[in-house]
Scaffold this motif. Structure first.
Motif, mmCIF file in Angstrom:
data_model
loop_
_atom_site.group_PDB
_atom_site.id
_atom_site.type_symbol
_atom_site.label_atom_id
_atom_site.label_comp_id
_atom_site.label_asym_id
_atom_site.label_seq_id
_atom_site.Cartn_x
_atom_site.Cartn_y
_atom_site.Cartn_z
ATOM 1 N N THR A 75 0.841 -1.204 0.000
ATOM 2 C CA THR A 75 0.000 0.000 0.000
ATOM 3 C C THR A 75 0.872 1.249 0.000
ATOM 4 O O THR A 75 0.596 2.212 -0.720
ATOM 5 N N GLU A 76 1.919 1.209 0.788
ATOM 6 C CA GLU A 76 2.843 2.346 0.825
ATOM 7 C C GLU A 76 3.490 2.539 -0.548
ATOM 8 O O GLU A 76 3.592 3.664 -1.039
ATOM 9 N N ASP A 77 3.907 1.421 -1.157
ATOM 10 C CA ASP A 77 4.486 1.494 -2.509
ATOM 11 C C ASP A 77 3.465 2.041 -3.509
ATOM 12 O O ASP A 77 3.802 2.858 -4.379
ATOM 13 N N TRP A 78 2.226 1.580 -3.378
ATOM 14 C CA TRP A 78 1.163 2.070 -4.270
ATOM 15 C C TRP A 78 0.920 3.567 -4.055
ATOM 16 O O TRP A 78 0.684 4.305 -4.995
ATOM 17 N N ALA A 79 0.984 4.005 -2.819
ATOM 18 C CA ALA A 79 0.780 5.426 -2.529
ATOM 19 C C ALA A 79 1.875 6.259 -3.192
ATOM 20 O O ALA A 79 1.597 7.314 -3.779
ATOM 21 N N LYS A 80 3.110 5.779 -3.103
ATOM 22 C CA LYS A 80 4.218 6.479 -3.775
ATOM 23 C C LYS A 80 4.001 6.490 -5.283
ATOM 24 O O LYS A 80 4.202 7.513 -5.949
ATOM 25 N N GLU A 81 3.599 5.342 -5.815
ATOM 26 C CA GLU A 81 3.341 5.237 -7.255
ATOM 27 C C GLU A 81 2.184 6.150 -7.660
ATOM 28 O O GLU A 81 2.227 6.792 -8.706
ATOM 29 N N LYS A 82 1.176 6.227 -6.798
ATOM 30 C CA LYS A 82 0.032 7.099 -7.064
ATOM 31 C C LYS A 82 0.492 8.553 -7.165
ATOM 32 O O LYS A 82 0.105 9.274 -8.088
ATOM 33 N N LEU A 83 1.319 8.986 -6.224
ATOM 34 C CA LEU A 83 1.834 10.357 -6.263
ATOM 35 C C LEU A 83 2.619 10.612 -7.545
ATOM 36 O O LEU A 83 2.467 11.645 -8.194
ATOM 37 N N ARG A 84 3.469 9.652 -7.899
ATOM 38 C CA ARG A 84 4.256 9.787 -9.124
ATOM 39 C C ARG A 84 3.329 9.892 -10.348
ATOM 40 O O ARG A 84 3.508 10.754 -11.216
ATOM 41 N N LEU A 85 2.321 9.038 -10.391
ATOM 42 C CA LEU A 85 1.383 9.035 -11.513
ATOM 43 C C LEU A 85 0.544 10.315 -11.552
ATOM 44 O O LEU A 85 0.242 10.832 -12.625
ATOM 45 N N GLU A 86 0.185 10.821 -10.385
ATOM 46 C CA GLU A 86 -0.568 12.079 -10.345
ATOM 47 C C GLU A 86 0.273 13.225 -10.881
ATOM 48 O O GLU A 86 -0.231 14.085 -11.619
ATOM 49 N N ARG A 87 1.543 13.239 -10.513
ATOM 50 C CA ARG A 87 2.446 14.281 -11.050
ATOM 51 C C ARG A 87 2.578 14.130 -12.563
ATOM 52 O O ARG A 87 2.536 15.112 -13.304
ATOM 53 N N GLU A 88 2.741 12.889 -13.005
ATOM 54 C CA GLU A 88 2.865 12.629 -14.439
ATOM 55 C C GLU A 88 1.589 13.035 -15.172
ATOM 56 O O GLU A 88 1.641 13.639 -16.244
ATOM 57 N N LEU A 89 0.446 12.746 -14.571
ATOM 58 C CA LEU A 89 -0.831 13.119 -15.177
ATOM 59 C C LEU A 89 -0.956 14.632 -15.278
ATOM 60 O O LEU A 89 -1.389 15.164 -16.296
ATOM 61 N N ALA A 90 -0.548 15.334 -14.227
ATOM 62 C CA ALA A 90 -0.599 16.805 -14.250
ATOM 63 C C ALA A 90 0.298 17.339 -15.367
ATOM 64 O O ALA A 90 -0.089 18.255 -16.109
ATOM 65 N N THR A 91 1.466 16.755 -15.512
ATOM 66 C CA THR A 91 2.382 17.161 -16.580
ATOM 67 C C THR A 91 1.756 16.894 -17.944
ATOM 68 O O THR A 91 1.810 17.742 -18.841
ATOM 69 N N LEU A 92 1.153 15.735 -18.088
ATOM 70 C CA LEU A 92 0.508 15.385 -19.358
ATOM 71 C C LEU A 92 -0.658 16.318 -19.668
ATOM 72 O O LEU A 92 -0.864 16.716 -20.814
ATOM 73 N N LYS A 93 -1.428 16.677 -18.651
ATOM 74 C CA LYS A 93 -2.540 17.597 -18.872
ATOM 75 C C LYS A 93 -2.029 18.955 -19.333
ATOM 76 O O LYS A 93 -2.587 19.553 -20.261
ATOM 77 N N THR A 94 -0.962 19.428 -18.702
ATOM 78 C CA THR A 94 -0.366 20.704 -19.097
ATOM 79 C C THR A 94 0.124 20.629 -20.540
ATOM 80 O O THR A 94 -0.134 21.536 -21.345
#
Length: 139
Positions: A75-94
């Motif tokens: 779960t902790e690993d998934w949370a880190k991955e989630k944060l990374r993916l959210e940042r990547e998604l924000a970059t992609l949206k921009t």
């Protein structure tokens, strides 16, 4: 003729830009879909952790405690991955917004060129018609 070849070149560039935008849009939405799946998986992992903790409290079995620790780690690993993916998604949206702006500008330029081409073709036809009428009158 140079004007015509420039227009053909600009049309080709506009078409290439549209194809590029379609490719990038496809990549954006695939990544967006993948991120949604990761978020679902993260939610499921959290639910599994919660269930494992309840089982541990009920039975106090060491193997369940170990499993719960593993789930917590995941779960902790998934949370880190989630944060990374959210940042990547924000970059992609921009990036998508920037590309959409470029696409709009390219579309406006393409429309302007098309209007100029149509106007030029109309003038050419009118000139040819006038010349034909003049030749017909000479005969």
């Amino acid at each position: 003729n140079a004007h015509n070849s420039e227009a053909v070149k600009l049309k080709k560039e506009a078409r290439q830009h549209v194809v590029q935008m379609e490719k990038e849009t496809t990549v954006f939405f695939k990544t967006y879909t993948d991120n949604k799946q990761m978020m679902r998986a993260l939610r499921d992992m959290k639910q599994q952790l919660h269930c494992a903790q309840i089982d541990l409290e009920r039975s106090r079995v060491p193997s369940i405690q170990k499993e719960a620790e593993e789930v917590a780690k995941k779960t902790e690993d998934w949370a880190k991955e989630k944060l990374r993916l959210e940042r990547e998604l924000a970059t992609l949206k921009t990036e998508y917004e920037k590309l959409s702006e470029v696409n709009t500008e390219s579309r406006e330029e393409y429309d302007r060129i098309q209007k100029a081409l149509q106007s030029d073709q109309q003038r050419r036809r009118e000139k040819e018609n006038a010349e034909m009428k003049a030749q017909c009158k000479e005969w």
